[in-house]
Motif scaffolding. Structure first.
Motif, PDB file in Angstrom:
ATOM      1  N   LEU A  78       0.718  -1.233   0.045  1.00 29.67           N
ATOM      2  CA  LEU A  78       0.180  -0.092  -0.158  1.00 29.67           C
ATOM      3  C   LEU A  78       0.779   1.270  -0.154  1.00 29.67           C
ATOM      4  O   LEU A  78       0.385   2.358  -0.407  1.00 29.67           O
ATOM      5  N   LEU A  79       2.047   1.052   0.537  1.00 23.39           N
ATOM      6  CA  LEU A  79       2.979   2.327   0.565  1.00 23.39           C
ATOM      7  C   LEU A  79       4.361   1.792  -0.068  1.00 23.39           C
ATOM      8  O   LEU A  79       4.954   0.871   0.168  1.00 23.39           O
ATOM      9  N   ASP A  80       4.990   2.848  -0.906  1.00 30.31           N
ATOM     10  CA  ASP A  80       6.143   2.594  -1.661  1.00 30.31           C
ATOM     11  C   ASP A  80       7.105   2.720  -0.527  1.00 30.31           C
ATOM     12  O   ASP A  80       6.911   3.741   0.476  1.00 30.31           O
ATOM     13  N   GLU A  81       8.451   2.326  -0.886  1.00 27.79           N
ATOM     14  CA  GLU A  81       9.598   2.423  -0.009  1.00 27.79           C
ATOM     15  C   GLU A  81      10.188   3.856   0.148  1.00 27.79           C
ATOM     16  O   GLU A  81      10.308   4.228   1.298  1.00 27.79           O
ATOM     17  N   ARG A  82      10.053   4.757  -1.007  1.00 28.92           N
ATOM     18  CA  ARG A  82      10.499   6.019  -0.733  1.00 28.92           C
ATOM     19  C   ARG A  82       9.531   6.756   0.043  1.00 28.92           C
ATOM     20  O   ARG A  82      10.039   7.497   1.047  1.00 28.92           O
ATOM     21  N   PHE A  83       8.319   6.761   0.110  1.00 27.69           N
ATOM     22  CA  PHE A  83       7.321   7.352   1.013  1.00 27.69           C
ATOM     23  C   PHE A  83       7.360   6.935   2.476  1.00 27.69           C
ATOM     24  O   PHE A  83       7.392   7.562   3.327  1.00 27.69           O
ATOM     25  N   ALA A  84       7.693   5.814   2.640  1.00 25.05           N
ATOM     26  CA  ALA A  84       7.979   5.004   3.803  1.00 25.05           C
ATOM     27  C   ALA A  84       9.042   5.600   4.496  1.00 25.05           C
ATOM     28  O   ALA A  84       9.326   6.177   5.908  1.00 25.05           O
ATOM     29  N   ARG A  85      10.302   5.846   3.778  1.00 25.01           N
ATOM     30  CA  ARG A  85      11.463   6.177   4.524  1.00 25.01           C
ATOM     31  C   ARG A  85      11.565   7.720   4.724  1.00 25.01           C
ATOM     32  O   ARG A  85      11.975   8.338   5.832  1.00 25.01           O
ATOM     33  N   SER A  86      10.757   8.494   4.027  1.00 24.46           N
ATOM     34  CA  SER A  86      10.863   9.898   4.006  1.00 24.46           C
ATOM     35  C   SER A  86       9.812  10.347   5.247  1.00 24.46           C
ATOM     36  O   SER A  86       9.774  11.392   5.679  1.00 24.46           O
ATOM     37  N   ASN A  87       8.760   9.500   5.603  1.00 26.87           N
ATOM     38  CA  ASN A  87       8.026   9.848   6.510  1.00 26.87           C
ATOM     39  C   ASN A  87       8.030   8.938   7.837  1.00 26.87           C
ATOM     40  O   ASN A  87       6.921   9.246   8.655  1.00 26.87           O
ATOM     41  N   HIS A  88       8.922   8.041   7.780  1.00 26.23           N
ATOM     42  CA  HIS A  88       9.169   7.195   8.820  1.00 26.23           C
ATOM     43  C   HIS A  88       7.970   6.615   9.381  1.00 26.23           C
ATOM     44  O   HIS A  88       7.469   6.465  10.617  1.00 26.23           O
ATOM     45  N   VAL A  89       7.460   5.775   8.144  1.00 24.44           N
ATOM     46  CA  VAL A  89       6.332   5.083   8.559  1.00 24.44           C
ATOM     47  C   VAL A  89       6.491   3.668   8.052  1.00 24.44           C
ATOM     48  O   VAL A  89       7.165   3.335   7.272  1.00 24.44           O
ATOM     49  N   LEU A  90       5.611   2.504   8.545  1.00 26.48           N
ATOM     50  CA  LEU A  90       5.710   1.350   8.082  1.00 26.48           C
ATOM     51  C   LEU A  90       4.511   0.423   8.206  1.00 26.48           C
ATOM     52  O   LEU A  90       3.969   0.375   9.284  1.00 26.48           O
ATOM     53  N   PRO A  91       3.806   0.294   7.184  1.00 27.22           N
ATOM     54  CA  PRO A  91       2.361  -0.486   6.971  1.00 27.22           C
ATOM     55  C   PRO A  91       2.735  -1.765   7.870  1.00 27.22           C
ATOM     56  O   PRO A  91       3.592  -2.726   7.367  1.00 27.22           O
ATOM     57  N   VAL A 103      -0.420   1.216  10.567  1.00 31.65           N
ATOM     58  CA  VAL A 103       0.750   1.928  10.194  1.00 31.65           C
ATOM     59  C   VAL A 103       1.548   2.397  11.540  1.00 31.65           C
ATOM     60  O   VAL A 103       1.322   3.228  12.108  1.00 31.65           O
ATOM     61  N   ALA A 104       2.885   1.920  11.398  1.00 32.67           N
ATOM     62  CA  ALA A 104       3.739   2.403  12.479  1.00 32.67           C
ATOM     63  C   ALA A 104       4.269   3.631  12.165  1.00 32.67           C
ATOM     64  O   ALA A 104       4.662   3.825  11.125  1.00 32.67           O
ATOM     65  N   ALA A 105       4.313   4.484  13.191  1.00 37.09           N
ATOM     66  CA  ALA A 105       4.824   5.831  12.846  1.00 37.09           C
ATOM     67  C   ALA A 105       5.517   6.262  14.006  1.00 37.09           C
ATOM     68  O   ALA A 105       5.252   5.938  15.064  1.00 37.09           O
ATOM     69  N   THR A 106       6.435   7.116  13.896  1.00 37.47           N
ATOM     70  CA  THR A 106       7.268   7.646  15.298  1.00 37.47           C
ATOM     71  C   THR A 106       6.457   8.839  15.816  1.00 37.47           C
ATOM     72  O   THR A 106       6.429   9.077  16.970  1.00 37.47           O
ATOM     73  N   ASN A 107       5.381   9.483  14.992  1.00 35.51           N
ATOM     74  CA  ASN A 107       4.432  10.479  15.838  1.00 35.51           C
ATOM     75  C   ASN A 107       3.166  10.193  15.063  1.00 35.51           C
ATOM     76  O   ASN A 107       2.655  11.080  14.231  1.00 35.51           O
ATOM     77  N   PRO A 108       2.439   9.181  15.592  1.00 34.06           N
ATOM     78  CA  PRO A 108       1.068   8.680  15.281  1.00 34.06           C
ATOM     79  C   PRO A 108      -0.235  10.213  15.483  1.00 34.06           C
ATOM     80  O   PRO A 108      -1.009   9.978  14.697  1.00 34.06           O
ATOM     81  N   GLU A 134      11.827   5.159  16.247  1.00 28.94           N
ATOM     82  CA  GLU A 134      12.300   5.607  14.646  1.00 28.94           C
ATOM     83  C   GLU A 134      13.102   4.645  14.237  1.00 28.94           C
ATOM     84  O   GLU A 134      13.130   4.275  13.152  1.00 28.94           O
ATOM     85  N   ARG A 135      14.113   4.085  15.188  1.00 27.05           N
ATOM     86  CA  ARG A 135      15.079   3.099  14.891  1.00 27.05           C
ATOM     87  C   ARG A 135      14.657   1.689  14.300  1.00 27.05           C
ATOM     88  O   ARG A 135      15.006   1.325  13.317  1.00 27.05           O
ATOM     89  N   ASP A 136      13.751   1.259  15.072  1.00 21.93           N
ATOM     90  CA  ASP A 136      12.855   0.158  14.525  1.00 21.93           C
ATOM     91  C   ASP A 136      12.315   0.326  13.496  1.00 21.93           C
ATOM     92  O   ASP A 136      12.253  -0.661  12.572  1.00 21.93           O
ATOM     93  N   ILE A 137      11.487   1.510  13.072  1.00 22.13           N
ATOM     94  CA  ILE A 137      10.920   1.741  11.680  1.00 22.13           C
ATOM     95  C   ILE A 137      11.903   1.592  10.645  1.00 22.13           C
ATOM     96  O   ILE A 137      11.715   0.902   9.664  1.00 22.13           O
ATOM     97  N   GLY A 138      13.233   2.100  11.047  1.00 19.58           N
ATOM     98  CA  GLY A 138      14.176   2.232   9.635  1.00 19.58           C
ATOM     99  C   GLY A 138      14.581   0.909   9.645  1.00 19.58           C
ATOM    100  O   GLY A 138      14.846   0.637   8.533  1.00 19.58           O
ATOM    101  N   ASP A 139      14.947   0.173  10.610  1.00 15.62           N
ATOM    102  CA  ASP A 139      15.589  -1.319  10.392  1.00 15.62           C
ATOM    103  C   ASP A 139      14.353  -2.176  10.005  1.00 15.62           C
ATOM    104  O   ASP A 139      14.845  -2.899   9.032  1.00 15.62           O
ATOM    105  N   ALA A 140      13.256  -2.144  10.133  1.00 10.49           N
ATOM    106  CA  ALA A 140      12.240  -2.595   9.411  1.00 10.49           C
ATOM    107  C   ALA A 140      12.017  -2.222   8.012  1.00 10.49           C
ATOM    108  O   ALA A 140      11.958  -3.260   7.128  1.00 10.49           O
ATOM    109  N   ILE A 141      12.199  -0.820   7.514  1.00  6.49           N
ATOM    110  CA  ILE A 141      12.205  -0.824   6.166  1.00  6.49           C
ATOM    111  C   ILE A 141      13.286  -1.469   5.371  1.00  6.49           C
ATOM    112  O   ILE A 141      12.979  -1.889   4.436  1.00  6.49           O
TER     113      ILE A 141
END
Length: 562
Positions: A78-91, A103-108, A134-141
């Motif tokens: 549902l979300l491409d990698e570029r959007f996920a990285r720039s917004n620090h989110v992960l479906p 969606v996991a986010a650093t600031n929901p 935030e670090r966990d989201i980056g690692d998961a991406i």
């Protein structure tokens, strides 16, 4: 503007927790660094519903540990990698039925971020943001994006050749075999399977899921993939990868589709290689409130009357896979209060429950059911659950526990409720011990529920005969049709059909006289007893299941006589 109350103060004010519980939770929070709501839930002081409501009132968000979660491919798409990285989110997971994505986010609670997510994903899908590091989201991406996660895509990747299937590198997510196993486990959970079978044949590997009690073949894979798949399954199940001649048991824990799932693993050597079966233990489905079991009103009332007796034993009978464990857990869930001590002996413990002392049988160490009951009786229990009565010693210990003022629940292998009594006599239980100590017996089977796509037709003469319906009356019964929602099987979900017998003074006297099966049955029928067939027929006539499905689990021809 008034300052919002802290979560602990809110819970104290509502009486959901007491001061002692809060102090324990605050200590654990300081020690672990986790959020207070998560700590209270982990300690068993809050139910999932209370946690969700309390945290939403307090801060409006929940948090997740991404290290224990396996995102599904549909959500990631549902979300491409570029959007996920720039917004620090992960479906994380997508529920097709409710059209909801978490969606996991650093600031929901960032309104603008949520708005961007909705524009990117689509306004028809409900976006539920959850808090993550935030670090966990980056690692998961890094871990999940850039790799094929759909089962078909991974298989194409494997079949393209030049892939290193060396088992030593299977802990790297770049390995397609790791992703294939994870994707199969996630797929099985999302499809509501209770078991996954990996079955090697001479030239291929068959993968089957047991869904609603029926095995369905979902994949055939090249035999060359099996050795690496087996190693991966053994590694995550904590089995010995070097042992292939002896059966092994193991366990896996994953968070799939937003909930914690346990898999009980078993390997078995066969002529074509090791067979591997995973039992899926989904706590959300395994521990269901009694009034949510979809029982008919009469059966629910009878069960509640049985468990309301202060002492005595309640037996639940039925073959493997008939839902006995689910029924017993639902009963314990109903009785689980802070003022009672509930203890269980299981083989093994399937679903952990807060406040209940659960013990796994270990016959190798001398802890069988009989020895376990002796030990439990010294632990001051009010309610005892026995996983199974297998022999005279266990049966008599259970009945003596009931005789000395305890409420006991146990399973027994018998074909019917009344068939349990001759079975107990056969294993050597004396009528004097049995009489006055049996509160009730439940026999049950599980039948598949018809999907909403079901189609009706006027009952034919032979159907009327099986159902015991007057030939002149109008009757529409339903059969499966098939649609996307039920994966074209015509059935979705299961329901229990029960026969229940509550014992009163008259039936206790009959037990003392060692009455026959037929005599007990006649007295029970006079008191309104319905057999499994009769209970099932009610569900066929009400359109909940089909006659064909009922005939799969209950012998309807026995009612015809002759």
């Amino acid at each position: 503007m008034a300052k919002p109350k802290r979560l602990g103060d809110q819970l104290l004010e509502k009486g959901i927790i007491n001061q002692d519980q809060l102090e324990i939770a605050l200590y654990e929070q300081r020690r672990s660094g986790n959020r207070l709501g998560e700590v209270l839930f982990a300690l068993g002081f809050l139910t999932p519903e209370q946690l969700q409501e309390s945290v939403s009132e307090s801060v409006g968000i929940t948090s997740l540990d991404l290290k224990t979660i396996v995102p599904d491919a549909q959500a990631l798409g549902l979300l491409d990698e570029r959007f996920a990285r720039s917004n620090h989110v992960l479906p994380i997971d997508f529920d097709e039925e409710s059209q909801r994505v978490r969606v996991a986010a650093t600031n929901p609670d960032d309104i603008m971020l949520v708005d961007r997510l909705r524009r990117q994903i689509g306004s028809n899908i409900n976006v539920v943001p959850v808090l993550a590091n935030e670090r966990d989201i980056g690692d998961a991406i890094d871990q999940y994006y850039g790799y094929e996660l759909s089962i078909d895509g991974i298989l194409r990747e494997l079949e393209s050749g030049d892939l290193n299937l060396d088992v030593g590198s299977l802990d790297e997510y770049a390995q397609p075999m790791v992703r294939l196993v994870d994707s199969l486990l996630t797929d099985a959970v999302k499809r509501g399977a209770s078991d996954i079978h990996f079955e090697p044949e001479e030239f291929f590997v068959r993968i089957r899921y047991r869904i609603d009690g029926v095995l369905r073949q979902v994949r055939l894979l090249q035999k060359g993939f099996w050795s690496a798949m087996l190693v991966r399954l053994k590694v995550v199940s904590q089995m010995d990868i070097a042992e292939s001649r002896l059966p092994q048991d193991g366990r896996i824990t994953l968070t799939v589709s937003g909930r914690k799932i346990d898999f009980r693993a078993s390997s078995q050597p066969t002529s074509h290689g090791e067979n591997f079966v995973l039992r899926i233990l989904d706590r959300e489905k395994g521990i269901v409130p009694l009034d949510k079991l979809d029982l008919d009103p009469d059966s629910l009332n009878q069960v509640r009357l049985m468990i309301s007796r202060p002492t005595g034993i309640v037996l639940v009978t039925g073959p493997t896979g008939s839902g006995k464990t689910t029924t017993l857990y639902s009963v314990l869930n109903e009785l689980n209060k802070v003022d009672v001590n509930i203890m269980t002996l299981e083989d093994p413990v399937e679903y952990p429950m807060t406040m209940i002392r659960q013990t796994s049988i270990n016959e190798g160490a001398g802890m069988d059911f009989a020895a376990g009951i002796r030990s439990l009786m010294r632990q001051d229990p009010d309610i005892i659950l026995l996983g199974e009565i297998r022999d005279q010693e266990t049966a008599e210990m259970a009945l003596r526990a009931a005789m000395t003022g305890h409420k006991v629940f146990a399973t027994l292998h018998a074909n019917s409720a009344m068939g349990s009594i001759p079975r107990l006599f056969d294993i050597g239980v004396k009528p004097t011990i049995l009489s006055t100590n049996v509160a009730g017996i439940i026999a049950q089977r599980l039948v598949r529920k018809l999907c909403s796509c079901k189609k009706g037709h006027p009952a034919q003469p032979f159907e009327r005969q099986l159902l015991g319906v007057d030939a002149e009356s109008e009757l529409t019964i339903y059969e499966p049709e098939g649609c996307d929602r039920c994966t074209f099987s015509g059935y979705k979900g299961r329901l229990a059909i029960m026969e229940t017998v509550r014992f009163d003074n008259e039936m206790d006297d009959m037990l003392l006289q060692q009455a026959s099966y037929k005599e007990l049955q006649e007295v029970a029928e006079r008191k309104g007893f319905l057999s499994l067939a009769q209970a099932g027929i009610r569900r066929v006539i009400s359109g909940d299941t089909s006659l064909e499905e009922l005939g799969r689990v209950v012998d309807l021809t026995a009612r015809l006589g002759g």
